[in-house]
Design a protein around this motif. Structure first.
Motif, PDB file in Angstrom:
ATOM      1  N   PRO A  15      42.611  15.516  57.522  1.00 37.74           N
ATOM      2  CA  PRO A  15      42.181  14.111  57.515  1.00 37.74           C
ATOM      3  C   PRO A  15      42.213  13.516  56.110  1.00 37.74           C
ATOM      4  N   ALA A  16      42.138  12.200  56.044  1.00 38.03           N
ATOM      5  CA  ALA A  16      42.116  11.509  54.760  1.00 38.03           C
ATOM      6  C   ALA A  16      40.745  11.534  54.113  1.00 38.03           C
ATOM      7  N   HIS A  17      39.719  11.912  54.856  1.00 38.10           N
ATOM      8  CA  HIS A  17      38.368  12.038  54.293  1.00 38.10           C
ATOM      9  C   HIS A  17      37.738  13.300  54.862  1.00 38.10           C
ATOM     10  N   GLY A  18      37.255  14.157  53.985  1.00 36.92           N
ATOM     11  CA  GLY A  18      36.629  15.388  54.439  1.00 36.92           C
ATOM     12  C   GLY A  18      37.592  16.559  54.446  1.00 36.92           C
ATOM     13  N   ASP A  19      37.058  17.708  54.811  1.00 33.78           N
ATOM     14  CA  ASP A  19      37.809  18.946  54.784  1.00 33.78           C
ATOM     15  C   ASP A  19      38.765  19.079  55.967  1.00 33.78           C
ATOM     16  N   PRO A  20      39.738  19.995  55.873  1.00 34.86           N
ATOM     17  CA  PRO A  20      40.586  20.291  57.034  1.00 34.86           C
ATOM     18  C   PRO A  20      39.749  20.698  58.242  1.00 34.86           C
ATOM     19  N   VAL A  21      40.259  20.352  59.417  1.00 31.31           N
ATOM     20  CA  VAL A  21      39.569  20.645  60.680  1.00 31.31           C
ATOM     21  C   VAL A  21      40.291  21.819  61.332  1.00 31.31           C
ATOM     22  N   GLU A  22      39.629  22.965  61.368  1.00 36.04           N
ATOM     23  CA  GLU A  22      40.286  24.194  61.807  1.00 36.04           C
ATOM     24  C   GLU A  22      40.147  24.454  63.299  1.00 36.04           C
ATOM     25  N   ASN A  23      39.302  23.709  63.975  1.00 36.40           N
ATOM     26  CA  ASN A  23      39.205  23.793  65.438  1.00 36.40           C
ATOM     27  C   ASN A  23      39.295  22.374  65.994  1.00 36.40           C
ATOM     28  N   PRO A  24      40.504  21.793  65.940  1.00 32.82           N
ATOM     29  CA  PRO A  24      40.609  20.360  66.220  1.00 32.82           C
ATOM     30  C   PRO A  24      40.239  19.969  67.639  1.00 32.82           C
ATOM     31  N   GLN A  25      40.587  20.785  68.626  1.00 34.91           N
ATOM     32  CA  GLN A  25      40.278  20.417  70.008  1.00 34.91           C
ATOM     33  C   GLN A  25      38.769  20.286  70.212  1.00 34.91           C
ATOM     34  N   ARG A  26      38.021  21.211  69.647  1.00 38.04           N
ATOM     35  CA  ARG A  26      36.568  21.163  69.786  1.00 38.04           C
ATOM     36  C   ARG A  26      35.998  19.914  69.134  1.00 38.04           C
ATOM     37  N   LEU A  27      36.512  19.574  67.936  1.00 38.21           N
ATOM     38  CA  LEU A  27      36.007  18.383  67.249  1.00 38.21           C
ATOM     39  C   LEU A  27      36.319  17.123  68.048  1.00 38.21           C
ATOM     40  N   VAL A  28      37.554  16.998  68.541  1.00 38.16           N
ATOM     41  CA  VAL A  28      37.927  15.785  69.287  1.00 38.16           C
ATOM     42  C   VAL A  28      37.095  15.675  70.561  1.00 38.16           C
ATOM     43  N   ARG A  29      36.896  16.788  71.242  1.00 39.09           N
ATOM     44  CA  ARG A  29      36.052  16.777  72.446  1.00 39.09           C
ATOM     45  C   ARG A  29      34.644  16.289  72.098  1.00 39.09           C
ATOM     46  N   GLY A  30      34.119  16.765  70.966  1.00 44.11           N
ATOM     47  CA  GLY A  30      32.792  16.334  70.533  1.00 44.11           C
ATOM     48  C   GLY A  30      32.754  14.865  70.161  1.00 44.11           C
ATOM     49  N   MET A  31      33.820  14.372  69.544  1.00 42.96           N
ATOM     50  CA  MET A  31      33.865  12.958  69.177  1.00 42.96           C
ATOM     51  C   MET A  31      33.902  12.073  70.408  1.00 42.96           C
ATOM     52  N   MET A  32      34.657  12.480  71.409  1.00 44.92           N
ATOM     53  CA  MET A  32      34.701  11.704  72.645  1.00 44.92           C
ATOM     54  C   MET A  32      33.342  11.723  73.335  1.00 44.92           C
ATOM     55  N   GLY A  33      32.701  12.868  73.330  1.00 46.78           N
ATOM     56  CA  GLY A  33      31.363  12.959  73.912  1.00 46.78           C
ATOM     57  C   GLY A  33      30.362  12.102  73.168  1.00 46.78           C
ATOM     58  N   HIS A  34      30.487  12.075  71.830  1.00 47.35           N
ATOM     59  CA  HIS A  34      29.580  11.256  71.013  1.00 47.35           C
ATOM     60  C   HIS A  34      29.728   9.782  71.354  1.00 47.35           C
ATOM     61  N   ARG A  35      30.979   9.314  71.498  1.00 52.53           N
ATOM     62  CA  ARG A  35      31.191   7.905  71.824  1.00 52.53           C
ATOM     63  C   ARG A  35      30.656   7.576  73.220  1.00 52.53           C
TER      64      ARG A  35
END
Length: 286
Positions: A200-220
């Motif tokens: 990403p352009a801000h923050g560290d590399p995301v090494e488990n991207p599917q989990r993060l995206v799933r969490g972001m969708m859940g957060h929204r």
């Protein structure tokens, strides 16, 4: 977030290094991450702000190697203005998202658009730019902005996510250009992929991207549920909803939170679930 000095190139994998711009803020975290892709010839993704100190550091990191492309994910001012002095210094073409001259009414100066952005080539979904040993393929991901692109590096199954998915926070979705429905569709689009890592352009590399995206969708979806519950209680204006929903956050982030709540409300209105009444909003009764 790992500690990273500004202006110093850090190798992330053989084809990828990053350099942190000196523009920290409550909205950019430690600053904008500029990514350099390639070994012999380079792509520079999101060169960041146009400041002499930063451009000098970026040119030092390039270290005389030819630059095949200056690649832009979107045209917020903390991402694309550095493309112009970098093009002047290297002769490289500016390639990537479409121009977007838009007066953003959002909460931060660096989120306003770069009106002087002038690409030499605009990439559509699936189009690529390539160099020796690397390919960057555009993936249309509107939502944070309508012109946002991510870039896939198929040689290593990496994805450069700009501000669509960040390594430290969820993205601001600020109407009228930012669109929550588009943003959710773009997240779902990433869920259908099998990328190994996100840069990403801000923050560290995301090494488990599917989990993060799933969490972001859940957060929204959780935020949407909060809004609906609050409006079932009574008609409310956005500032009052933000006070209830964002307990404990830095007050400087309240304007950004208000923009995201507005984006949710517009999406709910477009789905026929809420209505706007002056400065307030109410639920559509069953």
């Amino acid at each position: 977030m790992t500690e990273q000095p500004t202006g110093v190139a850090e190798t992330l994998e053989p084809l990828v290094s990053r350099l942190l711009a000196p523009n920290p803020s409550p909205f950019t975290n430690t600053g904008t991450q500029v990514h350099l892709v390639g070994a012999t010839d380079l792509a520079v993704i999101d060169p960041g702000p146009d400041t002499p100190e930063h451009i000098d550091a970026l040119i030092a990191a390039i270290a005389g190697r030819p630059v095949a492309a200056i690649v832009i994910t979107h045209t917020h001012r903390d991402h694309s203005p550095g493309s112009r002095p970098l093009k002047a210094a290297t002769g490289a073409p500016i390639i990537g998202c479409a121009p977007l001259a838009f007066d953003d009414s959002g909460p931060r100066a660096d989120a306003s658009f770069d009106h002087d952005y002038a690409p030499d080539r605009v990439l559509a979904e699936g189009e690529s730019v390539a160099g020796q040993g690397w390919t960057l393929t555009a993936l249309a991901t509107p939502g944070h902005t309508s012109n946002h692109l991510c870039f896939a590096l198929p040689e290593t199954k990496a994805l450069f996510t700009g501000d669509h998915v960040m390594g430290w926070s969820t993205s601001i979705v600020s109407p009228p250009d930012g669109d929550m429905a588009d943003y959710m569709r773009s997240l779902d689009k990433l869920m259908q992929r099998d990328d190994r890592i996100y840069y990403p352009a801000h923050g560290d590399p995301v090494e488990n991207p599917q989990r993060l995206v799933r969490g972001m969708m859940g957060h929204r979806k959780q935020r949407e549920g909060q809004i609906v519950r609050l409006l079932r209680e009574e008609t409310r204006a956005i500032p009052g909803m933000v006070e209830r929903m964002y307990v404990g956050i830095d007050p400087r982030l309240f304007p950004a939170a208000e923009r995201s709540v507005l984006a949710h409300l517009i999406d709910l209105r477009n789905r026929g679930l809420v209505v706007e009444q002056g400065d307030a909003w109410s639920i559509v009764k069953d």
